[in-house]
Scaffold this motif. Sequence first.
Motif, PDB file in Angstrom:
ATOM      1  N   GLY A 144     -17.019  10.412  20.890  1.00 59.52           N
ATOM      2  CA  GLY A 144     -17.256  10.871  19.521  1.00 59.52           C
ATOM      3  C   GLY A 144     -18.732  10.942  19.201  1.00 59.52           C
ATOM      4  O   GLY A 144     -19.208  11.909  18.587  1.00 59.52           O
ATOM      5  N   SER A 145     -19.486   9.934  19.619  1.00 61.02           N
ATOM      6  CA  SER A 145     -20.933   9.934  19.409  1.00 61.02           C
ATOM      7  C   SER A 145     -21.590  11.064  20.184  1.00 61.02           C
ATOM      8  O   SER A 145     -22.486  11.751  19.673  1.00 61.02           O
ATOM      9  CB  SER A 145     -21.534   8.594  19.854  1.00 61.02           C
ATOM     10  OG  SER A 145     -20.932   7.520  19.183  1.00 61.02           O
ATOM     11  N   ALA A 146     -21.137  11.264  21.424  1.00 60.92           N
ATOM     12  CA  ALA A 146     -21.710  12.324  22.246  1.00 60.92           C
ATOM     13  C   ALA A 146     -21.461  13.696  21.628  1.00 60.92           C
ATOM     14  O   ALA A 146     -22.332  14.575  21.667  1.00 60.92           O
ATOM     15  CB  ALA A 146     -21.127  12.263  23.656  1.00 60.92           C
ATOM     16  N   ALA A 147     -20.281  13.897  21.046  1.00 59.08           N
ATOM     17  CA  ALA A 147     -19.997  15.172  20.386  1.00 59.08           C
ATOM     18  C   ALA A 147     -20.955  15.398  19.227  1.00 59.08           C
ATOM     19  O   ALA A 147     -21.473  16.506  19.026  1.00 59.08           O
ATOM     20  CB  ALA A 147     -18.548  15.197  19.887  1.00 59.08           C
ATOM     21  N   SER A 148     -21.220  14.351  18.464  1.00 52.86           N
ATOM     22  CA  SER A 148     -22.143  14.464  17.332  1.00 52.86           C
ATOM     23  C   SER A 148     -23.563  14.775  17.812  1.00 52.86           C
ATOM     24  O   SER A 148     -24.258  15.621  17.235  1.00 52.86           O
ATOM     25  CB  SER A 148     -22.155  13.161  16.528  1.00 52.86           C
ATOM     26  OG  SER A 148     -20.862  12.866  16.063  1.00 52.86           O
ATOM     27  N   VAL A 183     -31.914  16.352  11.389  1.00 52.57           N
ATOM     28  CA  VAL A 183     -30.971  16.238  12.497  1.00 52.57           C
ATOM     29  C   VAL A 183     -31.517  15.321  13.592  1.00 52.57           C
ATOM     30  O   VAL A 183     -30.776  14.518  14.173  1.00 52.57           O
ATOM     31  CB  VAL A 183     -30.645  17.632  13.066  1.00 52.57           C
ATOM     32  CG1 VAL A 183     -29.767  17.515  14.302  1.00 52.57           C
ATOM     33  CG2 VAL A 183     -29.957  18.493  12.014  1.00 52.57           C
ATOM     34  N   ALA A 184     -32.824  15.400  13.863  1.00 54.17           N
ATOM     35  CA  ALA A 184     -33.420  14.552  14.900  1.00 54.17           C
ATOM     36  C   ALA A 184     -33.301  13.071  14.543  1.00 54.17           C
ATOM     37  O   ALA A 184     -32.955  12.239  15.388  1.00 54.17           O
ATOM     38  CB  ALA A 184     -34.882  14.936  15.103  1.00 54.17           C
ATOM     39  N   ILE A 185     -33.571  12.747  13.278  1.00 49.42           N
ATOM     40  CA  ILE A 185     -33.478  11.336  12.866  1.00 49.42           C
ATOM     41  C   ILE A 185     -32.028  10.877  12.872  1.00 49.42           C
ATOM     42  O   ILE A 185     -31.714   9.749  13.273  1.00 49.42           O
ATOM     43  CB  ILE A 185     -34.123  11.122  11.486  1.00 49.42           C
ATOM     44  CG1 ILE A 185     -35.610  11.489  11.526  1.00 49.42           C
ATOM     45  CG2 ILE A 185     -33.969   9.675  11.043  1.00 49.42           C
ATOM     46  CD1 ILE A 185     -36.300  11.414  10.179  1.00 49.42           C
ATOM     47  N   PHE A 186     -31.115  11.752  12.422  1.00 48.12           N
ATOM     48  CA  PHE A 186     -29.697  11.415  12.505  1.00 48.12           C
ATOM     49  C   PHE A 186     -29.298  11.148  13.955  1.00 48.12           C
ATOM     50  O   PHE A 186     -28.507  10.249  14.240  1.00 48.12           O
ATOM     51  CB  PHE A 186     -28.847  12.563  11.952  1.00 48.12           C
ATOM     52  CG  PHE A 186     -28.729  12.575  10.449  1.00 48.12           C
ATOM     53  CD1 PHE A 186     -28.480  11.417   9.735  1.00 48.12           C
ATOM     54  CD2 PHE A 186     -28.866  13.765   9.747  1.00 48.12           C
ATOM     55  CE1 PHE A 186     -28.365  11.429   8.352  1.00 48.12           C
ATOM     56  CE2 PHE A 186     -28.753  13.795   8.361  1.00 48.12           C
ATOM     57  CZ  PHE A 186     -28.503  12.625   7.668  1.00 48.12           C
ATOM     58  N   PHE A 187     -29.830  11.934  14.857  1.00 50.59           N
ATOM     59  CA  PHE A 187     -29.544  11.788  16.290  1.00 50.59           C
ATOM     60  C   PHE A 187     -29.965  10.397  16.764  1.00 50.59           C
ATOM     61  O   PHE A 187     -29.177   9.643  17.344  1.00 50.59           O
ATOM     62  CB  PHE A 187     -30.301  12.873  17.057  1.00 50.59           C
ATOM     63  CG  PHE A 187     -30.001  12.930  18.530  1.00 50.59           C
ATOM     64  CD1 PHE A 187     -29.422  14.052  19.080  1.00 50.59           C
ATOM     65  CD2 PHE A 187     -30.322  11.882  19.389  1.00 50.59           C
ATOM     66  CE1 PHE A 187     -29.148  14.135  20.441  1.00 50.59           C
ATOM     67  CE2 PHE A 187     -30.061  11.943  20.746  1.00 50.59           C
ATOM     68  CZ  PHE A 187     -29.469  13.077  21.272  1.00 50.59           C
ATOM     69  N   VAL A 188     -31.213  10.043  16.514  1.00 49.39           N
ATOM     70  CA  VAL A 188     -31.748   8.779  17.026  1.00 49.39           C
ATOM     71  C   VAL A 188     -31.057   7.577  16.383  1.00 49.39           C
ATOM     72  O   VAL A 188     -30.617   6.644  17.068  1.00 49.39           O
ATOM     73  CB  VAL A 188     -33.277   8.713  16.801  1.00 49.39           C
ATOM     74  CG1 VAL A 188     -33.821   7.352  17.222  1.00 49.39           C
ATOM     75  CG2 VAL A 188     -33.975   9.829  17.570  1.00 49.39           C
ATOM     76  N   SER A 189     -30.937   7.604  15.058  1.00 50.38           N
ATOM     77  CA  SER A 189     -30.325   6.466  14.368  1.00 50.38           C
ATOM     78  C   SER A 189     -28.836   6.381  14.659  1.00 50.38           C
ATOM     79  O   SER A 189     -28.270   5.293  14.750  1.00 50.38           O
ATOM     80  CB  SER A 189     -30.570   6.557  12.857  1.00 50.38           C
ATOM     81  OG  SER A 189     -30.085   7.774  12.340  1.00 50.38           O
ATOM     82  N   GLY A 190     -28.183   7.539  14.834  1.00 47.86           N
ATOM     83  CA  GLY A 190     -26.767   7.529  15.173  1.00 47.86           C
ATOM     84  C   GLY A 190     -26.518   6.936  16.548  1.00 47.86           C
ATOM     85  O   GLY A 190     -25.579   6.160  16.742  1.00 47.86           O
ATOM     86  N   ALA A 191     -27.362   7.280  17.518  1.00 45.58           N
ATOM     87  CA  ALA A 191     -27.239   6.703  18.855  1.00 45.58           C
ATOM     88  C   ALA A 191     -27.464   5.201  18.808  1.00 45.58           C
ATOM     89  O   ALA A 191     -26.774   4.433  19.488  1.00 45.58           O
ATOM     90  CB  ALA A 191     -28.242   7.361  19.796  1.00 45.58           C
ATOM     91  N   ASP A 192     -28.408   4.766  17.993  1.00 44.51           N
ATOM     92  CA  ASP A 192     -28.703   3.348  17.862  1.00 44.51           C
ATOM     93  C   ASP A 192     -27.488   2.587  17.329  1.00 44.51           C
ATOM     94  O   ASP A 192     -27.061   1.580  17.890  1.00 44.51           O
ATOM     95  CB  ASP A 192     -29.908   3.163  16.934  1.00 44.51           C
ATOM     96  CG  ASP A 192     -30.340   1.712  16.838  1.00 44.51           C
ATOM     97  OD1 ASP A 192     -31.275   1.332  17.563  1.00 44.51           O
ATOM     98  OD2 ASP A 192     -29.742   0.967  16.044  1.00 44.51           O
ATOM     99  N   ALA A 193     -26.922   3.102  16.222  1.00 46.89           N
ATOM    100  CA  ALA A 193     -25.809   2.412  15.575  1.00 46.89           C
ATOM    101  C   ALA A 193     -24.573   2.398  16.457  1.00 46.89           C
ATOM    102  O   ALA A 193     -23.899   1.369  16.605  1.00 46.89           O
ATOM    103  CB  ALA A 193     -25.506   3.082  14.227  1.00 46.89           C
ATOM    104  N   ALA A 194     -24.224   3.549  17.046  1.00 50.59           N
ATOM    105  CA  ALA A 194     -23.039   3.615  17.902  1.00 50.59           C
ATOM    106  C   ALA A 194     -23.203   2.743  19.142  1.00 50.59           C
ATOM    107  O   ALA A 194     -22.240   2.118  19.604  1.00 50.59           O
ATOM    108  CB  ALA A 194     -22.771   5.068  18.307  1.00 50.59           C
TER     109      ALA A 194
END
Length: 597
Positions: A240-244, A452-463
């Motif tokens: 799911g994270s990878a899809a995002s 989108v870039a910040i969402f990418f980095v912070s999303g990877a961190d949280a997941a």
Amino acid sequence: MTKTGPVAPAEAAGEHDALDHQPDNLHPALDPVIEDHKAHEPRKVDTVVFGVTAAIAVAFVLWGFLSTDTLSTASGAGLDWVVHNMGWLFSLVASGFVLFVIWLAASKYGRIPLGRDDEEPEFKTVSWIAMMFSAGMGIGLMFYGVSEPLSHFVTPPPGTGAAGNPEAVQNAMATTLFHWTLHPWAIYAVVGLAVAYGVFRKGRSLLISSAFAPLLGEKHTNGPAGRVIDMLAIFATLFGSAASLGLGALQIGSGFEIVAGIGKAGNMLLVAIIAVLTLCFILSAVSGVAKGIQWLSNVNMVLALALAVFVFVVGPTVFILNLVPTEIGSYFQNLAMMSARTDAAGGDAMKTWLSGWTIFYWAWWVSWTPFVGMFIARISRGRTIRQFVTGVLLVPSVVSLVWFAIFGGAGIDMQRGGTDLAGAGTSEGTLFAMLSHMPLSTVTSVVVMLLVAIFFVSGADAASIVMGTLSERGTLSPSRKTVIFWGAATGAVAAVMLLVGGEDALSGLQNITIVAALPFLIVMIGLAVALVKDLSNDPLIVRGAYAVAAVEQAVVAGVTEHGDDFTLTFEESAPGEGVGDLVATDPALERAGSATS
């Protein structure tokens, strides 16, 4: 709906995680005694859970890079099988969870607190709502904000009429809200409730498997069955994270095409984008700048709000305002019909549409439940189930409603005005195409890429923290090595999923996400059953049963002996003659009750 939330969601939980230290003879009608301990206490890696999931993740990445064609063929075949044979299950379960959580909130279980009986909410309502808002924003809203309503408007879903029909706008907005409001957040609420109740009310560990204790028993929950459940949770989160992240790479690549004036972004550029952003995440994890990433996430929320206000003011403001009541009314009017869509009703056309939209979304939301569920659980300590469900369903749904009214409304208005946004490029480029027809287009396009870039980095961190938590026996502070591994694995899997799609990279993301989410969908059904079993034995519910039995017995005796002139008192009865015999409980409660009688 891709989640970012606070980057270090462990911090949102306060300083406590719970372990169960209540005495064995505590009466089931009494508030359990929970001894808290530090949430950040490190624990050893579960070599089975981490070893098996890590090995399979590495094997998947190697398969994707070494033999992309065979993985593409396998994922396509898997998708066809899932949509045709199990599409009905996704549809039934998604709608069933909406009814399930609403029933929980409205029933006697709604009064049960996610904590001790006298415990106040950990966060004030305003702060709680603000964090819920942050959890409802992300790459998904950026990616689909314009493209989904516009797509449904130009190419209506099967069975809703031809393109350009008078109800096309209403159906487009209703379908979009169907995918982004009550259904996804009901799915998240099931896991959130199970985790929050288990940790804060029962004192269990912060693992998805621990919520199955009422069904499997503590022995099996801590054994092979529990490990399998946690491994499935890791796989769901990983894909799911990878899809995002793949969606984010697609959108950033599209932004480069416009801002830098380069040609079509090929897969190599997309993989390079993923590699750079994954490296940024790894550097943040190594340097320990979680506070800095959290600050950037808050800035991201402000930028997203500013972008929405800008489009609202510069765009068709009156049309957007008129669209809000229209989309709400159309959503509820068509809800039953939209919930019943399967390929049985529309054949191959419906099957293809569902795999690209509804079933993909249900699978995507299911794959995000371990992360989002654990996040909303951590910020909801002290809330009642009724408060939890009301907040989780309504707050993010309102955010999505407003977001799609602004961006989708602006896109549809341009399309109807003669600007062919739908034919201008890919789904990921639709937002940039719309912004190019507004003032400050270069600035706003750069802002979108930054968001989108910040969402990418912070999303990877949280997941990655969530996957680390599941890999290390429920600790809120998994080791840095484990977090970095899962972050890098997420980036690598995202790259593979894009490559599998070939020219249509989006299809690769969708196909694999649907196939990977199916096992965890089964887990979630069991989770709902376990939660009801847990709640039915809650001290508050048991007290209610005792109270009804005791008062009813006393009133009958009082009226029989004294007419209207009596009052109620309580005293100890002989064993077997008290109200306990009148209360229907399961064997565990009967044993606990007899131990304290």
